[in-house]
Design a protein around this motif. Sequence first.
Motif, PDB file in Angstrom:
ATOM      1  N   LYS B  84      -6.821  -5.366  12.763  1.00 20.55           N
ATOM      2  CA  LYS B  84      -5.817  -6.346  13.156  1.00 20.55           C
ATOM      3  C   LYS B  84      -4.882  -5.805  14.237  1.00 20.55           C
ATOM      4  O   LYS B  84      -4.262  -6.571  14.967  1.00 20.55           O
ATOM      5  CB  LYS B  84      -4.983  -6.751  11.933  1.00 20.55           C
ATOM      6  N   ASN B  85      -4.741  -4.524  14.254  1.00 17.27           N
ATOM      7  CA  ASN B  85      -3.777  -3.879  15.155  1.00 17.27           C
ATOM      8  C   ASN B  85      -2.380  -4.463  15.008  1.00 17.27           C
ATOM      9  O   ASN B  85      -1.648  -4.630  15.986  1.00 17.27           O
ATOM     10  CB  ASN B  85      -4.236  -3.976  16.617  1.00 17.27           C
ATOM     11  N   TYR B  86      -2.006  -4.814  13.794  1.00 13.92           N
ATOM     12  CA  TYR B  86      -0.648  -5.316  13.564  1.00 13.92           C
ATOM     13  C   TYR B  86       0.401  -4.247  13.858  1.00 13.92           C
ATOM     14  O   TYR B  86       1.554  -4.547  14.091  1.00 13.92           O
ATOM     15  CB  TYR B  86      -0.497  -5.766  12.103  1.00 13.92           C
ATOM     16  N   GLN B  87      -0.021  -3.002  13.779  1.00 13.20           N
ATOM     17  CA  GLN B  87       0.958  -1.923  13.995  1.00 13.20           C
ATOM     18  C   GLN B  87       1.060  -1.547  15.466  1.00 13.20           C
ATOM     19  O   GLN B  87       1.874  -0.704  15.828  1.00 13.20           O
ATOM     20  CB  GLN B  87       0.556  -0.683  13.185  1.00 13.20           C
ATOM     21  N   ASN B  88       0.230  -2.143  16.295  1.00 10.10           N
ATOM     22  CA  ASN B  88       0.227  -1.816  17.725  1.00 10.10           C
ATOM     23  C   ASN B  88       0.040  -0.323  17.961  1.00 10.10           C
ATOM     24  O   ASN B  88       0.652   0.269  18.840  1.00 10.10           O
ATOM     25  CB  ASN B  88       1.549  -2.296  18.365  1.00 10.10           C
ATOM     26  N   ASP B 125      -7.400 -12.648   6.848  1.00 10.31           N
ATOM     27  CA  ASP B 125      -6.888 -14.026   6.902  1.00 10.31           C
ATOM     28  C   ASP B 125      -7.319 -14.804   5.663  1.00 10.31           C
ATOM     29  O   ASP B 125      -6.518 -15.482   5.012  1.00 10.31           O
ATOM     30  CB  ASP B 125      -7.424 -14.747   8.147  1.00 10.31           C
ATOM     31  N   ARG B 136       3.901  -6.083   1.538  1.00  9.38           N
ATOM     32  CA  ARG B 136       4.640  -6.629   2.682  1.00  9.38           C
ATOM     33  C   ARG B 136       5.772  -5.701   3.064  1.00  9.38           C
ATOM     34  O   ARG B 136       6.290  -4.951   2.242  1.00  9.38           O
ATOM     35  CB  ARG B 136       5.254  -7.982   2.299  1.00  9.38           C
ATOM     36  N   LEU B 141       6.190  -9.418   6.950  1.00  8.02           N
ATOM     37  CA  LEU B 141       4.877  -9.158   7.566  1.00  8.02           C
ATOM     38  C   LEU B 141       4.050  -8.251   6.668  1.00  8.02           C
ATOM     39  O   LEU B 141       4.587  -7.538   5.815  1.00  8.02           O
ATOM     40  CB  LEU B 141       5.074  -8.493   8.925  1.00  8.02           C
ATOM     41  N   ASN B 144       0.806  -1.961   6.398  1.00 12.93           N
ATOM     42  CA  ASN B 144      -0.446  -1.212   6.558  1.00 12.93           C
ATOM     43  C   ASN B 144      -0.200   0.247   6.262  1.00 12.93           C
ATOM     44  O   ASN B 144       0.905   0.722   6.372  1.00 12.93           O
ATOM     45  CB  ASN B 144      -0.961  -1.292   8.004  1.00 12.93           C
ATOM     46  N   ARG B 154      -4.566   0.887   9.598  1.00 12.07           N
ATOM     47  CA  ARG B 154      -5.282  -0.395   9.595  1.00 12.07           C
ATOM     48  C   ARG B 154      -5.664  -0.816   8.174  1.00 12.07           C
ATOM     49  O   ARG B 154      -6.398  -1.758   7.975  1.00 12.07           O
ATOM     50  CB  ARG B 154      -6.541  -0.300  10.451  1.00 12.07           C
TER      51      ARG B 154
ATOM     52  N   ASP C 146      -4.175 -16.962  10.993  1.00 12.79           N
ATOM     53  CA  ASP C 146      -3.896 -15.534  11.032  1.00 12.79           C
ATOM     54  C   ASP C 146      -2.966 -15.132   9.891  1.00 12.79           C
ATOM     55  O   ASP C 146      -1.962 -15.789   9.615  1.00 12.79           O
ATOM     56  CB  ASP C 146      -3.258 -15.145  12.358  1.00 12.79           C
ATOM     57  N   ASN C 148      -0.737 -12.964   9.398  1.00 11.31           N
ATOM     58  CA  ASN C 148       0.692 -12.716   9.605  1.00 11.31           C
ATOM     59  C   ASN C 148       1.468 -13.963  10.015  1.00 11.31           C
ATOM     60  O   ASN C 148       2.667 -13.892  10.257  1.00 11.31           O
ATOM     61  CB  ASN C 148       0.900 -11.599  10.635  1.00 11.31           C
TER      62      ASN C 148
END
Lengths: 245, 648, 265
Positions: B84-88, B125, B136, B141, B144, B154, C146, C148
């Motif tokens: 997801k690369n939510y953490q960039n 998802d 969370r 959000l 991870n 990840r 998605d 999030n």
Amino acid sequence: MPRVLLLHQTSLGKKAIVAVTGVVMFGFLTGHMLGNLQVFRGPEALNHYAALLKATAPLLWGTRIVVLTSVIAHIYFSMMLAAQSGDARPTPYAKRENNTANLASMSMRLSGPTLGLFIVYHLLHLTLGFSPTGVHSETDVYANVMSSFSIWWLAAIYIVAQLMLGLHLFHGAWSFFQTLGLNHPRYNALRRYFAAGITLLIVGGNILIPSVILSGYRTQAQLDAETPAAPADDAPVEARNIVVE
Amino acid sequence: MELKSNAPTGPIETRWDRHRFGMKLVNPANKRKYKVIVVGTGLAGASAAATLAELGYNVDAFCYQDSPRRAHSIAAQGGINAAKNYQNDGDSIYRLFYDTVKGGDFRARESNVYRLAQISVQIIDQCVAQGVPFAREYSGLLDNRSFGGSQVSRTFYARGQTGQQLLLGAYQALEKMIDAGGVKMFPRREMLDLIVVDGRARGIVTRNMVDGTMEIHMADAVCLATGGYGNVFYLSTNAKGCNVTASWRAHRRGALFANPCYTQIHPTCIPVHGDYQSKLTLMSESLRNDGRVWVPKNKDDVGKKPGSIPEEDRDYYLERMYPSFGNLAPRDISSRGAKTVCDEGRGVGPGGLGVYLDFADAIKRVGKAKIAERYGNLFEMYEQITAENPYEVPMRIYPAVHYTMGGLWVDYNLQSTIPGLFVLGEANFSDHGANRLGASALMQGLADGYFVIPATIGNYLASEGGGKLYEKRPGVDHAEAIKVRDEVSARLDKLLHSKKPTRTPASFHRELGKLLWDNCGMGRTAKRLEAALARIPALRQEFWDTILVPGTGEELNQTLEHAGRVADFLEFAELLCKDALHREESCGGHFREEHQVEEGPEKGEAQRNDELFQYVAAWEWKGADAPQVLHKEALDFEHVKPSQRSYK
Amino acid sequence: MAGDAKTMNLRLHVWRQTSVKDEGRFEEYAAKGVSPGMSFLEMLDVVNEELITTGKQPLAFDHDCREGICGACGVMINGNAHGPQGATTTCQLHMRSFSDGDELWIEPWRARAFPVLRDLMVDRSAFDRIIAAGGYASVRTGSARDANEILIPKQNADSAMDAAACIGCAACVAACPNASAALFTAAKVTHLAELPQGQPERMRRVVRMVDQMDIEGFGHCTNHRECEAACPKQISVAVIAQMNRDYLRAKLIAPADNENAGSGG
């Protein structure tokens, strides 16, 4: 049909009815207890209070109907629920240990019927006038009370019944929060305190009446009110003397 | 036999899309005419059954547990990976693909792995939409963590119970479809054989474990999601009921078994503590994020209290050997590290089979409260089992068999070499190569069940038999079905009436497990493998001669169930050793002591032999009296060029 | 290992029953040389090995993961569901909780809704049917947005997780003096009620699940909190209050189409 009348079809609905009727009775008990404490203000106060209740028919009968309906519904649905639970475990355990269930919670099905019997007796005794003292006055409630509770075993019946009520209330007053879904993590602990406090108050107030009368103690108001009147025939003189001192 | 992987070619990013587009679809009105059997209700099975039913197929689902919710996926603790690369922090589908191929020591199919990485995103998802309570942040959000040798965060997790929560999500979806009538659930059923009619998988024979009834179930396709074979080692982190029977029976009916020698040994388990021990308990790998692994430098110190050993006398061997990954080195490497130091006599605890996992520094750094928040339930579990408090004394851990990368051979469509037999999740061999990365098993199980099989099974159903497979579905009274059922019954009968019934299934299982652990465990040599191969047939013979099963087959009989599973393990074990012997290289979970790097900084590390062994070894059953035949599926690496895996 | 040196001998009274139809009875067994480091189930394994080698039928009991998460195991030990230690499943209970010479009464979960299949094994499929009645958030595979995009406050996620930790072992029913399934049902109701994903079906769910609970023949909750004490995952009875509240809301306030959604199960 209004949805509230369909509630009784499921176990949770039945429980809600038991809880709500419990709350009604609990409100009644509070009023009943406060009213009865008038006895310590002397015969005039108590009799006046009784007369006032009787004179206000809508209030009296309104209360009687609501309370009676509640009592009946409370008993009826509790019995149905108890039967459901009885069916739910046909084979009992050979060994069984309780961890959190307490005397109050485990004795609901004992304290409940006991209280039911007691209510019948109480109505026969003080409302309908089948008093073991053999004397019953429609207007002099004070005299009825005083004469009855001077008999030790009669006072004892009332006191024991109040202890049963205490058990029933202590669990019931906590339980209804759960059953009606009244909870919040921040206040959950308070529910126990509330149940304990309110139980102490109602049961304490109620027990005060027979026990004080039996002990022979009279408040100043009672003495003031009683002085002109002749002392009750069977009240032991020495008992009064002790108090006057 | 030629192994056709059916893996698409061309740009890797669009392979799955193009492949899907190329597949035939079943007309919506026709879907209800098809019946699909799904065996196993773990992540792969439950998600497949629920999704197939949702699409409109009739699904019969089977599990040996009393409820589909109890499949062993439930025990996965750590988490599930997704690109997801939510953490960039530099993650991407390509990086997850790259890490997985490399982590698998270049023994997996690139196309499959890329698809897995792509689907990983959708899985999160899907699961969130189902109400899976992932951890969370205060922002609301998803949180991870970095896990199992990965340098990006990840991994999605739900406390230490990620597998449980994902499985419950799939189970709930399954129950919904059961309620809707799309799935017929058969719990407490054990699949004991596969029915193949006219070259197609058409049904299964099950035993009703409550009353012993033998049942025949017929369908248009069969999906096996029956998990791995780790219990062949007797002691493993698998549930007691996990077994190889469904896969093995399918193998005997013509499905090729691939790479059985790839077994994963998990580095952080609670060490064995007695002969009576029935299973090993895993402590989540996440513990290695804060715990430091060490043993005493000197053999003489192993008996001492850990607290009394000064810092300079401790050997933090993972940090020493792998400075950049340290305590987070991949599973196979960490496990071998533990074995090495224990072999040197520096292991701690009973039998010298244990290493310390120490939280003292972490507690000093972030405080006891923080550690309790992160690992509280694991610490409690540890204390429960060992009666030692890990806040005060270091944990003792030792590697244990945990996961099996090998399994039935499948093509890109997850179809085995028997048309109509699909294999999902841990039961297949496909995505992890020779070693699985942490938090990837859950990902693969759900990818297979939710996203891959619903697409590929449609293609099979729509194209086979003129798109009318259902019309020719054999009945339960088909001669072949009856024959298979009778064979199964005869086999059970043999178990119940051996010549000299004296030994229990558990005693055979224990002996076989020890034999494999000693000879085909963390470090393997040709000599030891040959010894095991010599012993197994004798043990098997002894088993059939002396197996003792009280009672009858017509009742609930757990001893009989166990005996049947051990019987299949005894056959499978031979193939496992044979595969390990033939693979003259070290890769991932398969470490041959003869094949180590001999020189340089990587000395002692696994030495792959890409020239000779860059293939999938798929074994074909040739009958009980003939040796299995090896087939090879060559592996191409267009995108991730094979290199020495280095975690230094 | 601490305390492993000494072994103990125990007397077991175990419920034996050959099938649903059999009446069942207690039989006595000796468990000898039990090590304190053994799990309770390993102790039973040892007893069973001995029974099998003497040609007798071993004690049947459900078990699988043996690490306290699958929820398969569970027996009544001296009147306590999962034994004397709190927050523990039977498989995670270790023999160091007992002492040499102890006498143990081992019984299956007892409830009308859980027929005994054999010895200590019961049929808990009633739980599956309660979940099937509504314990899910409907989502068509592949249609989710998605992850999030749904923001969930950490507190809600945490309390959802607290409730979702239920392993379905049924110790709550076993321990309840009324054999009520309130804690199990309420845990799932609460898990989903705490999350935005659970909202659309919230009212329908609670009505249907409660109806199913009644149909299965469980008793009702009288707030003894025995379930909470027995629960290996320490699920709080607060979830029961939540279920009750939702149920009354669904029955009395929620739009009418939800009201009868559950009738007929």
